[in-house]
Scaffold this motif. Structure first.
Motif, PDB file in Angstrom:
ATOM      1  N   LYS A 103     -14.198 -71.629  28.135  1.00  0.00           N
ATOM      2  CA  LYS A 103     -15.104 -71.387  27.018  1.00  0.00           C
ATOM      3  C   LYS A 103     -16.523 -71.195  27.554  1.00  0.00           C
ATOM      4  CE  LYS A 103     -12.302 -74.227  23.905  1.00  0.00           C
ATOM      5  NZ  LYS A 103     -12.266 -75.426  23.015  1.00  0.00           N
ATOM      6  N   SER A 104     -17.425 -70.847  26.656  1.00  0.00           N
ATOM      7  CA  SER A 104     -18.809 -70.626  27.065  1.00  0.00           C
ATOM      8  C   SER A 104     -19.744 -71.368  26.119  1.00  0.00           C
ATOM      9  CB  SER A 104     -19.135 -69.131  27.059  1.00  0.00           C
ATOM     10  OG  SER A 104     -18.897 -68.573  25.778  1.00  0.00           O
ATOM     11  N   TYR A 105     -21.000 -71.418  26.496  1.00  0.00           N
ATOM     12  CA  TYR A 105     -21.979 -72.053  25.622  1.00  0.00           C
ATOM     13  C   TYR A 105     -23.272 -71.242  25.631  1.00  0.00           C
ATOM     14  CZ  TYR A 105     -24.112 -73.954  29.891  1.00  0.00           C
ATOM     15  OH  TYR A 105     -24.710 -74.092  31.122  1.00  0.00           O
ATOM     16  N   LEU A 106     -24.022 -71.408  24.568  1.00  0.00           N
ATOM     17  CA  LEU A 106     -25.328 -70.766  24.434  1.00  0.00           C
ATOM     18  C   LEU A 106     -26.332 -71.825  23.999  1.00  0.00           C
ATOM     19  CD1 LEU A 106     -27.397 -68.450  24.072  1.00  0.00           C
ATOM     20  CD2 LEU A 106     -26.405 -68.051  21.800  1.00  0.00           C
ATOM     21  N   THR A 107     -27.434 -71.899  24.723  1.00  0.00           N
ATOM     22  CA  THR A 107     -28.546 -72.761  24.335  1.00  0.00           C
ATOM     23  C   THR A 107     -29.751 -71.889  24.023  1.00  0.00           C
ATOM     24  OG1 THR A 107     -27.811 -74.636  25.685  1.00  0.00           O
ATOM     25  CG2 THR A 107     -30.135 -74.577  25.065  1.00  0.00           C
ATOM     26  N   ASP A 108     -30.246 -72.004  22.802  1.00  0.00           N
ATOM     27  CA  ASP A 108     -31.497 -71.348  22.434  1.00  0.00           C
ATOM     28  C   ASP A 108     -32.612 -72.374  22.599  1.00  0.00           C
ATOM     29  OD1 ASP A 108     -31.070 -68.529  21.287  1.00  0.00           O
ATOM     30  OD2 ASP A 108     -29.461 -69.692  20.354  1.00  0.00           O
ATOM     31  N   SER A 109     -33.477 -72.134  23.573  1.00  0.00           N
ATOM     32  CA  SER A 109     -34.564 -73.058  23.886  1.00  0.00           C
ATOM     33  C   SER A 109     -35.894 -72.392  23.543  1.00  0.00           C
ATOM     34  CB  SER A 109     -34.528 -73.422  25.373  1.00  0.00           C
ATOM     35  OG  SER A 109     -35.592 -74.278  25.706  1.00  0.00           O
ATOM     36  N   ILE A 110     -36.663 -73.035  22.669  1.00  0.00           N
ATOM     37  CA  ILE A 110     -37.907 -72.438  22.182  1.00  0.00           C
ATOM     38  C   ILE A 110     -39.079 -73.382  22.435  1.00  0.00           C
ATOM     39  CG2 ILE A 110     -39.146 -71.590  20.152  1.00  0.00           C
ATOM     40  CD1 ILE A 110     -36.408 -70.873  18.979  1.00  0.00           C
ATOM     41  N   GLU A 111     -40.092 -72.863  23.091  1.00  0.00           N
ATOM     42  CA  GLU A 111     -41.358 -73.574  23.235  1.00  0.00           C
ATOM     43  C   GLU A 111     -42.367 -72.882  22.327  1.00  0.00           C
ATOM     44  OE1 GLU A 111     -42.481 -73.690  27.312  1.00  0.00           O
ATOM     45  OE2 GLU A 111     -40.830 -75.016  27.894  1.00  0.00           O
ATOM     46  N   PHE A 112     -43.018 -73.657  21.468  1.00  0.00           N
ATOM     47  CA  PHE A 112     -43.921 -73.041  20.497  1.00  0.00           C
ATOM     48  C   PHE A 112     -45.169 -73.889  20.293  1.00  0.00           C
ATOM     49  CE2 PHE A 112     -41.085 -75.805  18.106  1.00  0.00           C
ATOM     50  CZ  PHE A 112     -41.914 -76.434  17.187  1.00  0.00           C
ATOM     51  N   GLU A 113     -46.228 -73.188  19.896  1.00  0.00           N
ATOM     52  CA  GLU A 113     -47.489 -73.833  19.556  1.00  0.00           C
ATOM     53  C   GLU A 113     -48.079 -73.090  18.366  1.00  0.00           C
ATOM     54  OE1 GLU A 113     -51.895 -74.756  21.514  1.00  0.00           O
ATOM     55  OE2 GLU A 113     -50.283 -73.902  22.745  1.00  0.00           O
ATOM     56  N   PRO A 114     -48.328 -73.785  17.246  1.00  0.00           N
ATOM     57  CA  PRO A 114     -48.882 -73.113  16.061  1.00  0.00           C
ATOM     58  C   PRO A 114     -50.210 -72.428  16.366  1.00  0.00           C
ATOM     59  CG  PRO A 114     -48.079 -75.291  15.494  1.00  0.00           C
ATOM     60  CD  PRO A 114     -48.039 -75.194  16.995  1.00  0.00           C
ATOM     61  N   LEU A 115     -50.513 -71.401  15.587  1.00  0.00           N
ATOM     62  CA  LEU A 115     -51.715 -70.610  15.814  1.00  0.00           C
ATOM     63  C   LEU A 115     -52.978 -71.447  15.657  1.00  0.00           C
ATOM     64  CD1 LEU A 115     -52.728 -67.750  16.416  1.00  0.00           C
ATOM     65  CD2 LEU A 115     -52.741 -67.311  13.956  1.00  0.00           C
ATOM     66  N   PHE A 116     -52.966 -72.332  14.656  1.00  0.00           N
ATOM     67  CA  PHE A 116     -54.133 -73.179  14.418  1.00  0.00           C
ATOM     68  C   PHE A 116     -53.761 -74.630  14.700  1.00  0.00           C
ATOM     69  CE2 PHE A 116     -54.473 -69.568  11.471  1.00  0.00           C
ATOM     70  CZ  PHE A 116     -55.642 -68.993  11.960  1.00  0.00           C
ATOM     71  N   SER A 117     -54.455 -75.253  15.615  1.00  0.00           N
ATOM     72  CA  SER A 117     -54.111 -76.613  16.011  1.00  0.00           C
ATOM     73  C   SER A 117     -54.207 -77.592  14.848  1.00  0.00           C
ATOM     74  CB  SER A 117     -55.018 -77.073  17.152  1.00  0.00           C
ATOM     75  OG  SER A 117     -56.379 -77.014  16.756  1.00  0.00           O
ATOM     76  N   SER A 118     -55.024 -77.267  13.856  1.00  0.00           N
ATOM     77  CA  SER A 118     -55.207 -78.177  12.724  1.00  0.00           C
ATOM     78  C   SER A 118     -53.951 -78.331  11.883  1.00  0.00           C
ATOM     79  CB  SER A 118     -56.354 -77.686  11.834  1.00  0.00           C
ATOM     80  OG  SER A 118     -56.065 -76.394  11.334  1.00  0.00           O
ATOM     81  N   ILE A 119     -53.052 -77.351  11.985  1.00  0.00           N
ATOM     82  CA  ILE A 119     -51.823 -77.461  11.187  1.00  0.00           C
ATOM     83  C   ILE A 119     -50.657 -77.997  12.012  1.00  0.00           C
ATOM     84  CG2 ILE A 119     -52.527 -75.539   9.711  1.00  0.00           C
ATOM     85  CD1 ILE A 119     -50.386 -73.852  11.129  1.00  0.00           C
ATOM     86  N   SER A 120     -50.922 -78.327  13.281  1.00  0.00           N
ATOM     87  CA  SER A 120     -49.829 -78.816  14.124  1.00  0.00           C
ATOM     88  C   SER A 120     -49.629 -80.311  13.906  1.00  0.00           C
ATOM     89  CB  SER A 120     -50.114 -78.516  15.596  1.00  0.00           C
ATOM     90  OG  SER A 120     -51.321 -79.119  15.982  1.00  0.00           O
ATOM     91  N   SER A 121     -49.484 -80.680  12.676  1.00  0.00           N
ATOM     92  CA  SER A 121     -49.257 -82.073  12.326  1.00  0.00           C
ATOM     93  C   SER A 121     -47.784 -82.405  12.451  1.00  0.00           C
ATOM     94  CB  SER A 121     -49.717 -82.328  10.890  1.00  0.00           C
ATOM     95  OG  SER A 121     -48.934 -81.554  10.000  1.00  0.00           O
TER      96      SER A 121
END
Length: 452
Positions: A103-121
């Motif tokens: 069998k096989s596997y898939l990992t979707d790995s996402i690194e993200f940072e919101p556009l405005f730091s003030s909303i990264s609550s």
């Protein structure tokens, strides 16, 4: 910087899994139906090409998202990195691998940072993570089902297919899926063909122009929406003309082609059977009413002796992108979901996925005759609205009696909203088609993102 990962195991080799992601139109296929996203530019490959999307969050609130593929390693990984979009930084890595059992596997790995730091609550990040979880649960389910369906096909033949009604909800989904499988799809349009993938249908002259050298199959899905708007005389005429008159002229145009078709497929509807509570297979007789008469005439003009013909009696197609489910969601989200009359009238439904799989199954197996395109598990109208309400954590508080429904909707209410349709897909079952969503609960989990 935040990180999200979603991993699933697949019943296929890593080569098959990776190859699926390299198929044409896979980007369209993997967009969840609850998202309002239009693909403006498909990536040409996973190595170094761009993709562009128009994302609509609310009326008049939209943005363009442009991403670029990079870091391609065959059968192991590829990345897409945001160039323009709603995040300060977005890097999505698709990681592929093999297990010892084949069998096989898939990992979707996402690194993200919101556009405005003030909303990264914490609250905002929680919403983003839940959105991503729903999205990738859907994407992995579609990937599993598509690969499973592809592996079961007994033909590698690629057809040239023309689709009338390609701009409709069903037509768009079917076009993307057939292209994903490698078929060449042309859109049959009534305006002068401007794109390379368009065939011009001159309705008055009953002629097809700008056709490819050889056209194998024509699928006719064209028709004025039946359940949108009241049934005025003008609306009823448009419903009739867009089906019976259009199909009659299309058949005449097809007969003029130098090379005969190998297969013609025409839509119809389970309204053919009328308002009846008994179990109805494809052998069921025609019912009474405008819709039943319409379907009979529609099917009669579609049938001919020059090429193999298939009639699709389509039930209530479930997708948040349009049709009945979109209307249900509109009212249920406002806590206005209602039973109509006693709510015991049966609805014969099918998910969009099973509909396009079923049509493709018919194409690949060259199946002729009439097919009921419905799931094997009809539900009552009350069950439908209650299940949707439960999935969305909403309350059903309304009940509209029969007289009220008929007063508001007229003939549409009587023939469609209050009609009993207990229809069974006997011929699909006998053809060994496997339904991926035979039951309403699991179907809605998938379509609304409430599973996983």
């Amino acid at each position: 910087m935040s990180k999200f990962e979603y991993t699933s195991e697949f019943e296929c080799s890593v080569v098959e899994l990776f190859s699926y992601h390299e198929r044409k139109a896979v980007v369209n296929r993997l967009i969840p139906p609850w998202d309002d996203v239009v693909v403006l530019r498909e990536p040409q490959n996973l190595i170094d090409s761009d993709a562009e999307f128009l994302v609509t969050l609310a009326p008049l609130v939209c943005f363009r998202w442009i991403s670029k593929h990079c870091d391609y390693v065959k059968n192991k990984q590829f990345k897409d990195i945001q160039i323009t979009g709603p995040f300060r930084r977005w890097e999505h890595t698709h990681l592929f691998g093999s297990n010892k059992d084949g069998k096989s596997y898939l990992t979707d790995s996402i690194e993200f940072e919101p556009l405005f730091s003030s909303i990264s609550s914490i609250f905002t990040e929680k919403l983003i993570r839940e959105k991503l979880r729903k999205t990738f649960s859907y994407r992995h389910t579609i990937t599993k089902n598509d690969i499973d369906f592809i592996k079961k096909q007994h033909t590698d033949k690629q057809f040239v297919i023309g689709i009338a009604g390609s701009s409709g909800v069903i037509g768009r989904e079917l076009t993307s899926f057939l292209r994903l499988l490698g078929h060449t799809v042309y859109k049959i349009v009534r305006k002068t063909a401007k794109q390379r993938d368009e065939i011009f249908f001159n309705l008055e002259k009953e002629e097809l122009t700008n056709i490819p050298e050889h056209l194998d199959i024509v699928i006719n899905l064209a028709g004025e929406p039946i359940s949108e708007g009241l049934w005025t005389d003008k609306k009823l005429q448009a419903i009739y003309d867009s089906r019976v008159v259009f199909t009659s002229k299309l058949i005449q145009a097809i007969k003029k082609l130098e090379k005969p078709l190998s297969h013609y497929i025409n839509a119809s509807a389970i309204g053919y059977y009328g308002d009846r509570r008994e179990r109805l297979s494809e052998d069921g007789s025609k019912g009474d009413g405008f819709i039943a008469d319409l379907c009979q005439k529609w099917e009669q003009v579609a049938k001919n002796d020059l090429f193999p013909t298939t009639i699709l009696r389509i039930g209530v197609v479930l997708t948040p992108r349009g049709g009945a489910l979109k209307q249900f969601l509109k009212f249920v989200n406002l806590n206005l979901g209602a039973t109509l009359a006693d709510g015991n009238q049966y609805i014969s439904w099918i998910t969009m996925d099973d509909l396009i799989y079923g049509i493709t199954h018919i194409i690949h197996n060259r199946l002729e005759g009439v097919f009921n395109m419905v799931s094997p598990s009809p539900v009552t109208q009350k069950e439908m609205v209650d299940t949707i309400s439960n999935k969305l954590k909403k309350v059903r508080i309304l009940n509209l009696n029969r007289k009220t429904v008929e007063l508001i909707y007229g003939r549409l209410g009587k023939e469609v909203l209050l009609a009993n349709n207990y229809v069974i897909p006997d011929r699909l079952n006998l053809s060994n088609y496997k339904f991926y969503f035979p039951y309403l609960t699991s179907a809605l989990d998938h379509l609304l993102g409430s599973d996983g």
